[in-house]
Scaffold this active site. Structure first.
Site, PDB file in Angstrom:
ATOM      1  N   CYS A   1       0.869  -1.173   0.000  1.00 23.27           N
ATOM      2  CA  CYS A   1       0.000   0.000   0.000  1.00 23.27           C
ATOM      3  C   CYS A   1       0.912   1.231   0.000  1.00 23.27           C
ATOM      4  CB  CYS A   1      -0.916   0.009   1.230  1.00 23.27           C
ATOM      5  SG  CYS A   1      -0.028   0.137   2.806  1.00 23.27           S
TER       6      CYS A   1
ATOM      7  N   SER B   1       1.612  -5.648   2.877  1.00 23.63           N
ATOM      8  CA  SER B   1       3.003  -5.652   3.343  1.00 23.63           C
ATOM      9  C   SER B   1       3.862  -6.641   2.558  1.00 23.63           C
ATOM     10  CB  SER B   1       3.039  -6.010   4.835  1.00 23.63           C
ATOM     11  OG  SER B   1       2.359  -7.228   5.074  1.00 23.63           O
TER      12      SER B   1
ATOM     13  N   GLU C   1       0.160  -0.150  15.248  1.00 22.19           N
ATOM     14  CA  GLU C   1      -0.769   0.954  14.970  1.00 22.19           C
ATOM     15  C   GLU C   1      -1.693   1.207  16.158  1.00 22.19           C
ATOM     16  OE1 GLU C   1      -4.689   1.933  12.392  1.00 22.19           O
ATOM     17  OE2 GLU C   1      -3.172   0.752  11.331  1.00 22.19           O
TER      18      GLU C   1
ATOM     19  N   HIS D   1       5.611  -6.023   8.144  1.00 21.16           N
ATOM     20  CA  HIS D   1       5.413  -7.367   8.684  1.00 21.16           C
ATOM     21  C   HIS D   1       5.680  -8.423   7.615  1.00 21.16           C
ATOM     22  CE1 HIS D   1       2.742  -5.546  12.040  1.00 21.16           C
ATOM     23  NE2 HIS D   1       3.991  -5.654  12.413  1.00 21.16           N
TER      24      HIS D   1
ATOM     25  N   SER E   1      -1.277  -8.649  10.216  1.00 21.82           N
ATOM     26  CA  SER E   1      -2.716  -8.662  10.523  1.00 21.82           C
ATOM     27  C   SER E   1      -3.520  -8.559   9.234  1.00 21.82           C
ATOM     28  CB  SER E   1      -3.045  -7.493  11.459  1.00 21.82           C
ATOM     29  OG  SER E   1      -4.429  -7.368  11.657  1.00 21.82           O
ATOM     30  N   ASN E   2      -3.094  -7.669   8.353  1.00 24.77           N
ATOM     31  CA  ASN E   2      -3.741  -7.498   7.067  1.00 24.77           C
ATOM     32  C   ASN E   2      -3.658  -8.773   6.231  1.00 24.77           C
ATOM     33  OD1 ASN E   2      -2.619  -6.539   4.007  1.00 24.77           O
ATOM     34  ND2 ASN E   2      -4.668  -5.875   4.575  1.00 24.77           N
TER      35      ASN E   2
ATOM     36  N   THR F   1      -6.730   0.673  10.979  1.00 24.64           N
ATOM     37  CA  THR F   1      -6.953   0.900   9.547  1.00 24.64           C
ATOM     38  C   THR F   1      -6.899  -0.368   8.698  1.00 24.64           C
ATOM     39  OG1 THR F   1      -4.607   1.368   9.143  1.00 24.64           O
ATOM     40  CG2 THR F   1      -6.031   3.245   9.679  1.00 24.64           C
TER      41      THR F   1
END
Length: 296
Positions: A12, A275, A130, A40, A232-233, A166
Protein backbone atom coordinates in the site's frame (compact mmCIF):
# COMPACT_ATOMS: atom_id res chain seq x y z
CA UNK A 1 -0.39 -24.49 -16.17
CA UNK A 2 -0.60 -20.69 -16.18
CA UNK A 3 0.70 -18.64 -13.24
CA UNK A 4 -0.62 -15.09 -12.74
CA UNK A 5 0.23 -12.40 -10.18
CA UNK A 6 -2.61 -10.22 -8.91
CA UNK A 7 -1.88 -6.68 -10.13
CA UNK A 8 -3.75 -5.21 -7.14
CA UNK A 9 -1.58 -6.97 -4.54
CA UNK A 10 1.60 -5.63 -3.03
CA UNK A 11 2.53 -2.61 -0.96
CA UNK A 12 0.00 0.00 0.00
CA UNK A 13 1.11 3.63 -0.25
CA UNK A 14 2.08 3.88 3.43
CA UNK A 15 4.40 0.87 3.40
CA UNK A 16 5.98 1.84 0.06
CA UNK A 17 6.61 5.36 1.40
CA UNK A 18 8.27 4.06 4.60
CA UNK A 19 10.56 1.66 2.73
CA UNK A 20 11.56 4.37 0.24
CA UNK A 21 12.41 6.73 3.12
CA UNK A 22 14.53 4.04 4.76
CA UNK A 23 16.42 3.28 1.54
CA UNK A 24 17.01 7.00 0.88
CA UNK A 25 18.48 7.43 4.38
CA UNK A 26 20.80 4.44 3.90
CA UNK A 27 21.98 5.46 0.43
CA UNK A 28 25.41 6.44 1.74
CA UNK A 29 25.84 3.22 3.69
CA UNK A 30 24.79 4.74 7.01
CA UNK A 31 23.24 2.54 9.68
CA UNK A 32 19.62 3.39 10.45
CA UNK A 33 17.56 2.17 13.40
CA UNK A 34 13.88 1.29 12.99
CA UNK A 35 11.44 1.00 15.87
CA UNK A 36 9.87 -2.40 15.22
CA UNK A 37 9.75 -4.30 11.92
CA UNK A 38 9.43 -1.75 9.14
CA UNK A 39 6.95 -4.10 7.50
CA UNK A 40 5.41 -7.37 8.68
CA UNK A 41 7.35 -9.41 6.17
CA UNK A 42 10.53 -11.16 7.28
CA UNK A 43 11.93 -11.46 3.74
CA UNK A 44 11.80 -7.69 3.23
CA UNK A 45 13.16 -7.05 6.72
CA UNK A 46 16.14 -9.29 5.89
CA UNK A 47 16.74 -7.48 2.58
CA UNK A 48 16.78 -4.09 4.30
CA UNK A 49 18.98 -5.40 7.13
CA UNK A 50 21.64 -6.16 4.53
CA UNK A 51 21.47 -2.49 3.55
CA UNK A 52 21.95 -1.29 7.14
CA UNK A 53 18.49 -1.13 8.72
CA UNK A 54 18.61 -2.27 12.34
CA UNK A 55 15.35 -3.23 14.07
CA UNK A 56 15.02 -2.20 17.71
CA UNK A 57 12.29 -2.45 20.34
CA UNK A 58 11.05 0.20 22.77
CA UNK A 59 13.45 -0.86 25.54
CA UNK A 60 16.42 -0.49 23.21
CA UNK A 61 15.14 2.91 22.08
CA UNK A 62 15.49 4.21 25.65
CA UNK A 63 19.23 3.44 25.55
CA UNK A 64 19.93 5.17 22.24
CA UNK A 65 21.46 8.66 21.98
CA UNK A 66 22.50 10.95 19.11
CA UNK A 67 21.35 8.76 16.22
CA UNK A 68 18.61 8.40 13.59
CA UNK A 69 15.49 6.28 14.16
CA UNK A 70 12.83 5.56 11.57
CA UNK A 71 9.17 5.67 12.61
CA UNK A 72 7.42 3.14 10.39
CA UNK A 73 4.04 3.52 8.66
CA UNK A 74 2.11 2.24 11.70
CA UNK A 75 2.76 5.47 13.61
CA UNK A 76 3.81 5.97 17.24
CA UNK A 77 2.32 7.29 20.50
CA UNK A 78 3.29 10.75 21.83
CA UNK A 79 5.74 9.21 24.34
CA UNK A 80 8.06 8.13 21.52
CA UNK A 81 8.45 11.70 20.25
CA UNK A 82 9.04 12.95 23.80
CA UNK A 83 11.78 10.37 24.38
CA UNK A 84 13.44 11.26 21.07
CA UNK A 85 13.72 14.90 22.15
CA UNK A 86 15.20 13.92 25.51
CA UNK A 87 17.80 11.59 23.93
CA UNK A 88 18.71 13.82 20.98
CA UNK A 89 17.38 11.25 18.50
CA UNK A 90 16.57 12.42 14.99
CA UNK A 91 13.28 10.80 13.95
CA UNK A 92 12.76 9.91 10.31
CA UNK A 93 8.96 9.92 10.44
CA UNK A 94 7.41 7.62 7.85
CA UNK A 95 4.03 7.41 9.58
CA UNK A 96 1.29 6.76 7.03
CA UNK A 97 -0.80 9.92 6.43
CA UNK A 98 -3.98 7.85 6.87
CA UNK A 99 -2.77 6.67 10.30
CA UNK A 100 -1.71 10.19 11.34
CA UNK A 101 -5.14 11.55 10.44
CA UNK A 102 -6.76 8.78 12.48
CA UNK A 103 -4.52 9.52 15.46
CA UNK A 104 -5.71 13.14 15.37
CA UNK A 105 -9.34 12.04 15.19
CA UNK A 106 -8.91 9.69 18.15
CA UNK A 107 -7.22 12.39 20.23
CA UNK A 108 -9.93 14.94 19.40
CA UNK A 109 -12.70 12.45 20.27
CA UNK A 110 -10.99 11.58 23.55
CA UNK A 111 -10.48 15.20 24.58
CA UNK A 112 -13.94 16.36 23.55
CA UNK A 113 -15.67 13.34 25.09
CA UNK A 114 -14.31 13.83 28.61
CA UNK A 115 -17.21 16.08 29.67
CA UNK A 116 -19.72 13.37 28.73
CA UNK A 117 -17.64 10.61 30.38
CA UNK A 118 -17.36 8.94 26.96
CA UNK A 119 -15.25 5.86 26.21
CA UNK A 120 -12.95 5.48 23.21
CA UNK A 121 -13.17 1.94 21.82
CA UNK A 122 -10.65 0.72 19.25
CA UNK A 123 -11.46 -2.31 17.10
CA UNK A 124 -8.01 -3.77 16.56
CA UNK A 125 -5.32 -6.17 17.68
CA UNK A 126 -3.85 -5.74 21.16
CA UNK A 127 -0.12 -5.08 20.87
CA UNK A 128 -0.28 -4.15 17.18
CA UNK A 129 2.00 -1.19 16.44
CA UNK A 130 -0.77 0.95 14.97
CA UNK A 131 -3.07 0.27 17.92
CA UNK A 132 -0.32 1.22 20.38
CA UNK A 133 0.00 4.56 18.58
CA UNK A 134 -3.76 5.12 18.55
CA UNK A 135 -4.24 4.19 22.20
CA UNK A 136 -1.37 6.53 23.06
CA UNK A 137 -3.53 9.46 21.91
CA UNK A 138 -5.85 8.68 24.85
CA UNK A 139 -3.14 8.19 27.46
CA UNK A 140 -3.76 4.44 26.99
CA UNK A 141 -7.31 4.79 28.31
CA UNK A 142 -8.85 3.48 25.09
CA UNK A 143 -10.60 0.10 25.27
CA UNK A 144 -9.27 -2.32 22.65
CA UNK A 145 -11.66 -4.96 21.34
CA UNK A 146 -10.85 -7.77 18.93
CA UNK A 147 -13.55 -10.35 19.61
CA UNK A 148 -17.12 -10.40 20.94
CA UNK A 149 -15.78 -11.50 24.33
CA UNK A 150 -13.80 -8.24 24.57
CA UNK A 151 -17.04 -6.25 24.64
CA UNK A 152 -17.31 -7.07 28.35
CA UNK A 153 -14.64 -4.37 28.89
CA UNK A 154 -17.14 -1.66 27.84
CA UNK A 155 -19.48 0.13 30.25
CA UNK A 156 -22.67 0.26 28.21
CA UNK A 157 -24.25 2.87 30.47
CA UNK A 158 -21.71 5.42 29.18
CA UNK A 159 -21.30 6.92 25.69
CA UNK A 160 -19.03 5.05 23.26
CA UNK A 161 -16.96 6.41 20.37
CA UNK A 162 -15.74 3.58 18.14
CA UNK A 163 -12.80 3.61 15.73
CA UNK A 164 -11.01 0.83 13.85
CA UNK A 165 -7.40 -0.06 13.22
CA UNK A 166 -6.95 0.90 9.55
CA UNK A 167 -6.06 -2.63 8.39
CA UNK A 168 -8.91 -4.56 10.01
CA UNK A 169 -11.66 -6.34 8.09
CA UNK A 170 -14.63 -4.16 7.10
CA UNK A 171 -16.99 -7.05 7.77
CA UNK A 172 -15.50 -7.56 11.23
CA UNK A 173 -15.82 -3.85 12.06
CA UNK A 174 -19.49 -3.67 11.15
CA UNK A 175 -20.20 -6.86 13.09
CA UNK A 176 -18.64 -5.36 16.24
CA UNK A 177 -20.42 -2.04 15.57
CA UNK A 178 -23.79 -3.81 15.44
CA UNK A 179 -23.16 -5.66 18.71
CA UNK A 180 -22.13 -2.48 20.55
CA UNK A 181 -25.13 -0.62 19.15
CA UNK A 182 -27.54 -3.31 20.35
CA UNK A 183 -26.03 -3.55 23.85
CA UNK A 184 -26.12 0.22 24.24
CA UNK A 185 -29.77 0.24 23.22
CA UNK A 186 -30.63 -2.49 25.74
CA UNK A 187 -28.75 -0.76 28.56
CA UNK A 188 -30.24 2.67 27.89
CA UNK A 189 -33.82 2.10 26.79
CA UNK A 190 -35.07 5.23 28.57
CA UNK A 191 -32.31 7.53 27.32
CA UNK A 192 -32.93 10.11 24.61
CA UNK A 193 -29.26 11.13 24.45
CA UNK A 194 -27.04 9.87 21.60
CA UNK A 195 -24.67 7.34 23.16
CA UNK A 196 -22.84 5.93 20.14
CA UNK A 197 -20.53 7.45 17.54
CA UNK A 198 -19.13 4.82 15.17
CA UNK A 199 -16.30 5.74 12.80
CA UNK A 200 -15.34 3.41 9.96
CA UNK A 201 -11.65 4.32 9.89
CA UNK A 202 -10.50 1.35 7.80
CA UNK A 203 -8.14 2.37 5.00
CA UNK A 204 -9.97 2.09 1.69
CA UNK A 205 -6.78 1.07 -0.07
CA UNK A 206 -6.92 -1.98 2.20
CA UNK A 207 -10.67 -2.63 2.30
CA UNK A 208 -11.02 -2.33 -1.49
CA UNK A 209 -8.70 -5.30 -1.83
CA UNK A 210 -11.27 -7.62 -0.30
CA UNK A 211 -13.71 -7.57 -3.26
CA UNK A 212 -10.78 -7.53 -5.70
CA UNK A 213 -9.27 -10.62 -4.07
CA UNK A 214 -12.64 -12.34 -3.96
CA UNK A 215 -12.89 -12.01 -7.75
CA UNK A 216 -9.25 -12.99 -8.31
CA UNK A 217 -9.67 -16.12 -6.15
CA UNK A 218 -12.55 -17.43 -8.25
CA UNK A 219 -10.60 -16.97 -11.49
CA UNK A 220 -7.94 -19.60 -10.65
CA UNK A 221 -7.84 -23.26 -9.68
CA UNK A 222 -5.25 -22.65 -6.96
CA UNK A 223 -4.40 -19.50 -5.00
CA UNK A 224 -1.04 -18.95 -3.32
CA UNK A 225 -1.21 -16.08 -0.84
CA UNK A 226 2.19 -14.65 0.05
CA UNK A 227 2.53 -12.81 3.35
CA UNK A 228 4.51 -12.50 6.54
CA UNK A 229 3.01 -14.51 9.38
CA UNK A 230 2.92 -11.39 11.61
CA UNK A 231 0.77 -9.42 9.18
CA UNK A 232 -2.72 -8.66 10.52
CA UNK A 233 -3.74 -7.50 7.07
CA UNK A 234 -2.32 -10.69 5.57
CA UNK A 235 -4.45 -12.91 7.80
CA UNK A 236 -7.58 -10.92 6.95
CA UNK A 237 -6.99 -10.99 3.19
CA UNK A 238 -6.01 -14.66 3.15
CA UNK A 239 -9.33 -15.51 4.82
CA UNK A 240 -11.07 -13.79 1.87
CA UNK A 241 -9.16 -16.01 -0.57
CA UNK A 242 -9.92 -19.16 1.41
CA UNK A 243 -13.60 -18.28 1.61
CA UNK A 244 -13.90 -17.99 -2.18
CA UNK A 245 -11.43 -20.70 -3.16
CA UNK A 246 -10.81 -23.65 -0.79
CA UNK A 247 -7.62 -24.42 -2.75
CA UNK A 248 -5.89 -21.38 -1.24
CA UNK A 249 -2.53 -21.70 0.51
CA UNK A 250 -0.65 -19.26 2.76
CA UNK A 251 3.15 -19.11 2.33
CA UNK A 252 5.84 -16.76 3.59
CA UNK A 253 8.20 -17.57 0.71
CA UNK A 254 8.84 -20.07 -2.07
CA UNK A 255 10.43 -22.60 0.32
CA UNK A 256 6.98 -23.39 1.72
CA UNK A 257 5.46 -24.39 -1.63
CA UNK A 258 4.32 -27.99 -2.12
CA UNK A 259 4.17 -29.45 -5.63
CA UNK A 260 1.10 -31.52 -4.75
CA UNK A 261 -0.98 -28.33 -4.58
CA UNK A 262 -0.61 -27.84 -8.34
CA UNK A 263 -1.06 -31.42 -9.57
CA UNK A 264 -4.51 -30.84 -11.11
CA UNK A 265 -4.28 -27.08 -11.63
CA UNK A 266 -4.53 -25.35 -14.99
CA UNK A 267 -4.21 -21.85 -13.50
CA UNK A 268 -2.53 -20.55 -10.33
CA UNK A 269 -3.05 -17.08 -8.88
CA UNK A 270 -0.39 -15.38 -6.76
CA UNK A 271 -1.48 -12.59 -4.44
CA UNK A 272 -0.43 -11.01 -1.15
CA UNK A 273 -0.92 -8.52 1.66
CA UNK A 274 -0.32 -4.76 1.69
CA UNK A 275 3.00 -5.65 3.34
CA UNK A 276 4.07 -8.14 0.65
CA UNK A 277 6.72 -6.86 -1.82
CA UNK A 278 6.13 -7.49 -5.50
CA UNK A 279 9.63 -8.97 -5.87
CA UNK A 280 8.68 -11.72 -3.39
CA UNK A 281 5.47 -12.61 -5.25
CA UNK A 282 7.51 -12.74 -8.48
CA UNK A 283 9.99 -15.04 -6.76
CA UNK A 284 7.17 -17.37 -5.67
CA UNK A 285 5.66 -17.28 -9.15
CA UNK A 286 9.03 -18.19 -10.64
CA UNK A 287 9.35 -21.21 -8.37
CA UNK A 288 5.89 -22.43 -9.34
CA UNK A 289 6.71 -21.86 -13.00
CA UNK A 290 9.73 -24.12 -12.56
CA UNK A 291 7.28 -26.99 -12.18
CA UNK A 292 7.08 -28.81 -15.51
CA UNK A 293 4.60 -27.24 -17.93
CA UNK A 294 4.05 -24.02 -16.01
CA UNK A 295 4.23 -20.55 -17.55
CA UNK A 296 4.09 -17.10 -15.97
Amino acid sequence: MKVSIDKNSGYCFGVEFAIQMAEDEMENGEELFCLGDIVHNSMEVQRLHRKGLRIIDREQLQELRDCKVLIRAHGEPPETYKLALENNIELIDASCPVVLKLQNRVKHAFDSGKAANAQIVLYGQVGHAEVIGLAGQTGDEAIIVTTEEDLSKIDFTRPVTLFSQTTKSTKGFYHIKGLIEERLRQANQDSTQPLFDANDSICRQVSNREPQLARFSTEHDVIVFVSGKKSSNGKALYSVCKQHNPNSYFVENEDELEEAWFAQAESVGICGATSTPMWLMEQVAGSIAAIEGAAV
